[in-house]
Design a protein around this motif. Structure first.
Motif, PDB file in Angstrom:
ATOM      1  N   THR A   2      38.237  40.132  43.015  1.00 16.43           N
ATOM      2  CA  THR A   2      37.953  38.740  42.708  1.00 16.43           C
ATOM      3  C   THR A   2      38.180  37.900  43.959  1.00 16.43           C
ATOM      4  O   THR A   2      38.997  38.249  44.821  1.00 16.43           O
ATOM      5  CB  THR A   2      38.860  38.202  41.588  1.00 16.43           C
ATOM      6  OG1 THR A   2      40.240  38.339  41.979  1.00 16.43           O
ATOM      7  CG2 THR A   2      38.620  38.959  40.286  1.00 16.43           C
ATOM      8  N   GLY A   3      37.447  36.796  44.044  1.00 15.17           N
ATOM      9  CA  GLY A   3      37.594  35.924  45.196  1.00 15.17           C
ATOM     10  C   GLY A   3      37.452  34.470  44.819  1.00 15.17           C
ATOM     11  O   GLY A   3      36.854  34.138  43.793  1.00 15.17           O
ATOM     12  N   LEU A   4      38.028  33.605  45.641  1.00 14.25           N
ATOM     13  CA  LEU A   4      37.928  32.160  45.474  1.00 14.25           C
ATOM     14  C   LEU A   4      37.225  31.618  46.710  1.00 14.25           C
ATOM     15  O   LEU A   4      37.702  31.812  47.838  1.00 14.25           O
ATOM     16  CB  LEU A   4      39.325  31.552  45.334  1.00 14.25           C
ATOM     17  CG  LEU A   4      39.422  30.061  45.011  1.00 14.25           C
ATOM     18  CD1 LEU A   4      38.773  29.768  43.664  1.00 14.25           C
ATOM     19  CD2 LEU A   4      40.871  29.605  45.017  1.00 14.25           C
ATOM     20  N   VAL A   5      36.088  30.969  46.500  1.00 17.99           N
ATOM     21  CA  VAL A   5      35.269  30.481  47.612  1.00 17.99           C
ATOM     22  C   VAL A   5      35.018  28.996  47.387  1.00 17.99           C
ATOM     23  O   VAL A   5      34.345  28.610  46.421  1.00 17.99           O
ATOM     24  CB  VAL A   5      33.939  31.251  47.717  1.00 17.99           C
ATOM     25  CG1 VAL A   5      33.136  30.765  48.918  1.00 17.99           C
ATOM     26  CG2 VAL A   5      34.195  32.750  47.825  1.00 17.99           C
TER      27      VAL A   5
ATOM     28  N   VAL B 160      40.438  37.807  47.926  1.00 22.23           N
ATOM     29  CA  VAL B 160      39.996  37.090  49.117  1.00 22.23           C
ATOM     30  C   VAL B 160      39.873  35.607  48.771  1.00 22.23           C
ATOM     31  O   VAL B 160      39.500  35.249  47.651  1.00 22.23           O
ATOM     32  CB  VAL B 160      38.638  37.641  49.628  1.00 22.23           C
ATOM     33  CG1 VAL B 160      37.526  37.411  48.611  1.00 22.23           C
ATOM     34  CG2 VAL B 160      38.275  37.030  50.969  1.00 22.23           C
ATOM     35  N   ILE B 161      40.221  34.763  49.740  1.00 22.32           N
ATOM     36  CA  ILE B 161      40.069  33.310  49.594  1.00 22.32           C
ATOM     37  C   ILE B 161      39.360  32.782  50.828  1.00 22.32           C
ATOM     38  O   ILE B 161      39.766  33.071  51.963  1.00 22.32           O
ATOM     39  CB  ILE B 161      41.433  32.609  49.441  1.00 22.32           C
ATOM     40  CG1 ILE B 161      42.126  33.056  48.160  1.00 22.32           C
ATOM     41  CG2 ILE B 161      41.257  31.079  49.450  1.00 22.32           C
ATOM     42  CD1 ILE B 161      43.539  32.527  48.015  1.00 22.32           C
ATOM     43  N   VAL B 162      38.301  32.032  50.615  1.00 20.35           N
ATOM     44  CA  VAL B 162      37.576  31.378  51.703  1.00 20.35           C
ATOM     45  C   VAL B 162      37.659  29.880  51.458  1.00 20.35           C
ATOM     46  O   VAL B 162      37.085  29.364  50.495  1.00 20.35           O
ATOM     47  CB  VAL B 162      36.104  31.834  51.772  1.00 20.35           C
ATOM     48  CG1 VAL B 162      35.372  31.099  52.890  1.00 20.35           C
ATOM     49  CG2 VAL B 162      36.017  33.343  51.978  1.00 20.35           C
ATOM     50  N   ALA B 163      38.401  29.177  52.316  1.00 23.35           N
ATOM     51  CA  ALA B 163      38.591  27.737  52.171  1.00 23.35           C
ATOM     52  C   ALA B 163      37.720  26.979  53.164  1.00 23.35           C
ATOM     53  O   ALA B 163      37.377  27.499  54.239  1.00 23.35           O
ATOM     54  CB  ALA B 163      40.059  27.377  52.388  1.00 23.35           C
TER      55      ALA B 163
END
Length: 218
Positions: free
Chosen positions: A105-108, A129-132
């Motif tokens: 799972t990821g937060l984009v 993964v997190i992409v801020a």
């Protein structure tokens, strides 16, 4: 058959209900400079990117972008910390199912890392993964945020499902090659290839996401 490789979430809207807080923060920011913020402008701002919204607000208020940006970040930060954030209906169940099944799972998001951390602390959710927005060269609607998330996870974007609520985010995900589950917050979202439009994530499980990808192979 395309196999579901990851589920990626946008933060504001699909994951937690923060759009009303952003609207309040934008109104507070504009009022502090003697201006106003309309519902139409809120629709324009939905999904960012932050820099473009701040530039628009600064131009309208007749102040610097830095002044607007600082006030907007401090306002939304304060509002988000005021009370626990609400995870959108059905999202926790889908997230839990993916984690239990070993699906990454990821937060984009176009939001800044400091605001992302508030959500993580409030919801106790973790992502592979997190992409801020302040950690990447291009923000949505550019495809780089979702391409970056897929690259970090080592997955093919064609096998990734993204949950989005704004045309800014939807364009980013589509351009990256992902399948989009669109959850409209303000206004309608037009039908597109490789996209499912739903009013809520409730009842949407991994089997359904897998079916969506499988249908693309037929």
């Amino acid at each position: 058959m395309s196999v579901l490789a990851a589920v990626l979430f946008d933060r504001d809207g699909p994951l937690v209900e923060t759009e009303s807080l952003w609207q309040a923060a934008e109104s507070i920011t504009m009022a502090s400079f003697g201006s106003e913020w309309t519902e139409e402008e809120q629709r324009f701002a939905l999904g960012g990117p932050f820099d473009a919204v701040a530039e628009y607000m600064a131009s309208k208020a007749g102040v610097s972008v830095d002044e607007v940006g600082a006030k907007l970040v401090s306002s939304i930060d304060e509002l988000m910390r005021a009370e626990p954030l609400t995870v959108q209906p059905g999202v926790r169940a889908l997230y839990d199912e993916a984690r239990a099944a070993g699906i990454p799972t990821g937060l984009v998001t176009n939001s800044f890392r400091q605001l992302v951390e508030i959500v993580l602390d409030s919801t106790a959710m973790e992502f592979d993964v997190i992409v801020a927005g302040d950690e990447i060269e291009e923000n949505k609607p550019h495809p780089l945020p979702y391409l970056t998330a897929c690259e970090l996870l080592g997955v093919n974007p064609q096998q990734v499902v993204v949950l989005e609520d704004s045309m800014t985010g939807i364009e980013s995900a589509h351009r990256a090659g992902c399948y989009v589950v669109a959850i409209p917050q303000l206004g309608d979202i037009a039908a597109m290839d490789r996209q499912l439009v739903v009013s809520t994530v409730e009842g949407l499980d991994l089997a359904r996401l897998q079916d969506l990808l499988a249908a693309e192979d037929q």
